[in-house]
Design an enzyme around this catalytic site. Sequence first.
Site, PDB file in Angstrom:
ATOM      1  N   TYR A 207      19.953  21.551  66.543  1.00 26.63           N
ATOM      2  CA  TYR A 207      20.151  20.096  66.553  1.00 26.63           C
ATOM      3  C   TYR A 207      19.942  19.571  67.965  1.00 26.63           C
ATOM      4  CZ  TYR A 207      22.071  19.428  61.861  1.00 26.63           C
ATOM      5  OH  TYR A 207      22.232  19.324  60.510  1.00 26.63           O
TER       6      TYR A 207
ATOM      7  N   CYS B 176      58.403  44.267  39.223  1.00 26.84           N
ATOM      8  CA  CYS B 176      58.543  42.990  39.929  1.00 26.84           C
ATOM      9  C   CYS B 176      59.641  43.108  40.987  1.00 26.84           C
ATOM     10  CB  CYS B 176      58.885  41.900  38.917  1.00 26.84           C
ATOM     11  SG  CYS B 176      59.354  40.337  39.671  1.00 26.84           S
TER      12      CYS B 176
ATOM     13  N   CYS C  58      62.739  40.788  39.780  1.00 28.21           N
ATOM     14  CA  CYS C  58      63.593  41.027  38.615  1.00 28.21           C
ATOM     15  C   CYS C  58      63.491  42.439  38.056  1.00 28.21           C
ATOM     16  CB  CYS C  58      63.280  40.025  37.508  1.00 28.21           C
ATOM     17  SG  CYS C  58      61.747  40.387  36.622  1.00 28.21           S
TER      18      CYS C  58
ATOM     19  N   CYS D 298      62.918  36.493  34.720  1.00 27.43           N
ATOM     20  CA  CYS D 298      62.680  36.620  36.156  1.00 27.43           C
ATOM     21  C   CYS D 298      63.133  35.375  36.922  1.00 27.43           C
ATOM     22  CB  CYS D 298      61.194  36.860  36.386  1.00 27.43           C
ATOM     23  SG  CYS D 298      60.772  37.036  38.115  1.00 27.43           S
TER      24      CYS D 298
ATOM     25  N   LYS E 265      30.486  18.626  68.123  1.00 26.43           N
ATOM     26  CA  LYS E 265      30.273  19.634  69.165  1.00 26.43           C
ATOM     27  C   LYS E 265      29.864  20.926  68.482  1.00 26.43           C
ATOM     28  CE  LYS E 265      31.748  21.284  73.576  1.00 26.43           C
ATOM     29  NZ  LYS E 265      31.509  22.697  73.472  1.00 26.43           N
TER      30      LYS E 265
ATOM     31  N   CYS F  63      54.266  39.465  36.776  1.00 23.31           N
ATOM     32  CA  CYS F  63      55.537  39.988  36.296  1.00 23.31           C
ATOM     33  C   CYS F  63      55.616  39.645  34.813  1.00 23.31           C
ATOM     34  CB  CYS F  63      56.671  39.325  37.056  1.00 23.31           C
ATOM     35  SG  CYS F  63      58.251  39.477  36.213  1.00 23.31           S
TER      36      CYS F  63
ATOM     37  N   GLU G  24      29.592  12.331  68.297  1.00 22.75           N
ATOM     38  CA  GLU G  24      28.759  13.398  67.703  1.00 22.75           C
ATOM     39  C   GLU G  24      29.632  14.618  67.427  1.00 22.75           C
ATOM     40  OE1 GLU G  24      25.881  14.466  70.660  1.00 22.75           O
ATOM     41  OE2 GLU G  24      25.202  12.405  70.907  1.00 22.75           O
TER      42      GLU G  24
ATOM     43  N   ASP H   1      28.528  24.732  67.907  1.00 23.64           N
ATOM     44  CA  ASP H   1      29.030  25.962  68.496  1.00 23.64           C
ATOM     45  C   ASP H   1      27.908  26.993  68.531  1.00 23.64           C
ATOM     46  OD1 ASP H   1      30.955  27.406  69.680  1.00 23.64           O
ATOM     47  OD2 ASP H   1      32.040  27.930  67.837  1.00 23.64           O
TER      48      ASP H   1
ATOM     49  N   LYS I  18      38.582  18.325  71.202  1.00 23.43           N
ATOM     50  CA  LYS I  18      38.743  19.524  70.365  1.00 23.43           C
ATOM     51  C   LYS I  18      39.580  19.269  69.117  1.00 23.43           C
ATOM     52  CE  LYS I  18      37.664  23.208  73.151  1.00 23.43           C
ATOM     53  NZ  LYS I  18      37.132  24.490  72.725  1.00 23.43           N
TER      54      LYS I  18
HETATM   55  S1  IVH Z   1      25.949  17.023  75.697  1.00 22.36           S
HETATM   56  C1  IVH Z   1      26.613  15.505  78.562  1.00 22.36           C
HETATM   57  N1  IVH Z   1      26.410  17.115  73.126  1.00 22.36           N
HETATM   58  O1  IVH Z   1      28.604  21.876  74.881  1.00 22.36           O
HETATM   59  C2  IVH Z   1      26.585  16.897  78.937  1.00 22.36           C
HETATM   60  N2  IVH Z   1      26.726  19.106  74.372  1.00 22.36           N
HETATM   61  O2  IVH Z   1      29.958  22.040  77.738  1.00 22.36           O
HETATM   62  C3  IVH Z   1      25.567  17.680  78.227  1.00 22.36           C
HETATM   63  N3  IVH Z   1      27.408  21.035  73.027  1.00 22.36           N
HETATM   64  O3  IVH Z   1      26.328  23.421  76.946  1.00 22.36           O
HETATM   65  C4  IVH Z   1      25.994  18.252  76.929  1.00 22.36           C
HETATM   66  N4  IVH Z   1      27.421  19.999  71.090  1.00 22.36           N
HETATM   67  O4  IVH Z   1      26.049  23.758  74.495  1.00 22.36           O
HETATM   68  C5  IVH Z   1      26.406  17.806  74.263  1.00 22.36           C
HETATM   69  N5  IVH Z   1      26.761  17.032  70.808  1.00 22.36           N
HETATM   70  C6  IVH Z   1      26.747  17.731  71.966  1.00 22.36           C
HETATM   71  C7  IVH Z   1      27.067  19.102  72.026  1.00 22.36           C
HETATM   72  C8  IVH Z   1      27.063  19.753  73.250  1.00 22.36           C
HETATM   73  C9  IVH Z   1      27.612  21.144  71.703  1.00 22.36           C
HETATM   74  C10 IVH Z   1      27.587  22.146  73.981  1.00 22.36           C
HETATM   75  C11 IVH Z   1      26.375  22.438  74.777  1.00 22.36           C
HETATM   76  C12 IVH Z   1      26.786  22.369  76.207  1.00 22.36           C
HETATM   77  C13 IVH Z   1      28.264  22.401  76.125  1.00 22.36           C
HETATM   78  C14 IVH Z   1      28.817  21.516  77.217  1.00 22.36           C
END
Ligand code: IVH
Length: 680
Positions: A226, A419, A422, A443, A119, A437, A117, A121, A317
């Site tokens: 989400y 320039c 030149c 040049c 991550k 230029c 999935e 933010d 990451k």
């Molecule tokens: S699962 C399995 N899935 O990351 C543990 N967390 O450090 C429960 N986060 O506080 C989290 N995207 O805010 C999970 N696809 C994702 C996520 C996600 C972002 C964040 C969430 C959580 C932190 C975990």
Amino acid sequence: MDAAERAAALRREIEQHNHAYYVLDAPVVPDAEYDRLFRELQAIEAEHAQLRTEDSPTQRVGGKPLPGFPPLRHVVPMLSIRTETDTEASGALAFDTRIRGLSGLGESDPPVEYVAELKFDGLAINLRYEDGILVRAATRGDGETGEDVTQNIRTVRRIPLRLKGDAPPVLEVRGEVFISRPDFERYNARQRALGRPTLVNPRNGAAGSIRQLDPAIAAERPLSFYAYGLGESRGWDVPTTHGGLLDALAAFGLPVCEYRAVVQGAAGLIDFHARIREARDALPFDIDGVVYKVNSLALQQRLGFVSREPRWAVAHKYPAEEALTTVEAIEVQVGRTGAITPVARLAPVFVGGVTVTNATLHNEAEARRKDVRVGDTVIVRRAGDVIPEVVSVVLARRPARDLIGDEPLHSAFELPKTCPVCGSAVERPEDEAIARCSGGLFCPAQRKQALLHFAGRRAMDIEGLGDRIVEQLVDHALVRTPADLYTLGLPAVVNLERMAERSAANILAAIAQSKATTLARFIFALGIRNVGEATAKDLARHFGNLDALMGADADCLQQVPDVGPIVAASVARFFAEPHNIEVIGQLRAAGVSWPQGEPAAVVGSPIAGKTFVLTGTLPELTRDEAKDMIEALGGKVAGSVSKKTDYVVAGAEAGSKLDKAQALGLSILDEKQFRELISS
Ligand code: IVH
């Protein structure tokens, strides 16, 4: 239908439209119709207070400001997630190896199945639905106890107040509240227009909005959501896999991100990581990595967790795309086409996977808008393969002249007048962002480009003078301007890398041969900005000789058919630069020449003034050859067929142009008839 039934029907319909609009992103009714339904429901609820239910869409922004958020204990603790900081493929491999080891899998055992999935933010939230109705929402807090932010969460349009379908007695859904980039930009633009404070970035914006005590403020913020996991559930047949769980949540009407995949083993994880890395900049929201989860919930259970972090999941990451550094100097760079770009020289900083020491400021207007100055602390961004850029200045860290005054130490950026490479004049045509230029022929920054263009087939047509040779001629300082080509001798050329004597001689012969040219080719070869081949021909035809053209002012130039103010200005600018005049003088002295006045052949030509269109492949003539023949005899070649076309010369696989010519009843010739016509 009584009021209670009507209210229930309206609620159902409005929730359906909300789902279509906010979750599926595919509205089915116009906004006005939605508003009408909404107002009707509000009216019924105003009249019959007992009909106002907790899950009513009218209740999203109903609450009063709170004195503070009451604590709310999570029935199932909200865990955190282990972060893999190795941003390479090896990070995914390490996770898979760990899982296999913990599960007692040997090398010959099949790959472990995972869900990959994004991550997100933002801010983690637990939503509690009872009998399908959203009753409470809480932040993660310390994982055991969060804050009750139900009022604010109700304002998030993407979060259903009532689940679709057959919802269980208790279902807790976990996910992330965030602000998308386009929403963030739009919100800030509106705030700026109203003179109100803007959000610093999407992440802080999301977290800050949920922590507003007044739900009316949260309601104004464009929050998204989400779902990615499960909290407590009662009376529900929990799916056996995480992938199945996400599908089930989506079926309840919850937004689940499309960017997810069930994958096999380390190879599947690595592939997902790489694919999302590519897609990252195009995503409408920020992510700082991807998350891998063991798909089987039974295996998850067996793996368990260590200190608040499940063993069955990891966040992988990407290299950070933004970093802070300081500006050591602001310089301008001159590109191959003469474009002048301000560039910030930076204290080296590691960002986006590489060490960055320069960042573009794009152009004068951008540099001024961002007001970057020497000594400033700036945010630099390097996303994907994009050139690093300065995003903004951290004004709070701008060094002041002294401790009392707050005068900045350095002044705002100004474009140089000449320039830096030149010394030719720098020009920025009106309505254009990019300054250039004007010493195109002279040049050094533009040398290679200018020479390649000069030697090109439609220009001076010097065969064999390509990239590799121009590169070396310039790098070995044998040629500085096109005029130097005509002073080259055999010993110098033979000494170039991988150059046989014979090819050296051929190139010199081609250079010598190019001296006899036409005025139109010569004008085109000069590489004047905005002067293409067709314009060069128009100018040659109109002025008849070079001195007249060089002496023409912008007004006079605009007398030429098809020459407008932009072309006229760039021609005038080119000939106003003394360095260019000097090179033209050298070229003429070297013997470059063309027939004076109008080409004699045109007189008495059968096709003078006639317009041709070429289409399809001719048996013997190339398109360029046919074009040259027509133009040498005073004809014109147009790109498309119209009533003004006199002849269409059609070869094999002629397409729509031929159809059109037939429809218009024009004269259509094959190559043989064409040859007969021009020799008549
Ligand atoms: S699962 C399995 N899935 O990351 C543990 N967390 O450090 C429960 N986060 O506080 C989290 N995207 O805010 C999970 N696809 C994702 C996520 C996600 C972002 C964040 C969430 C959580 C932190 C975990």
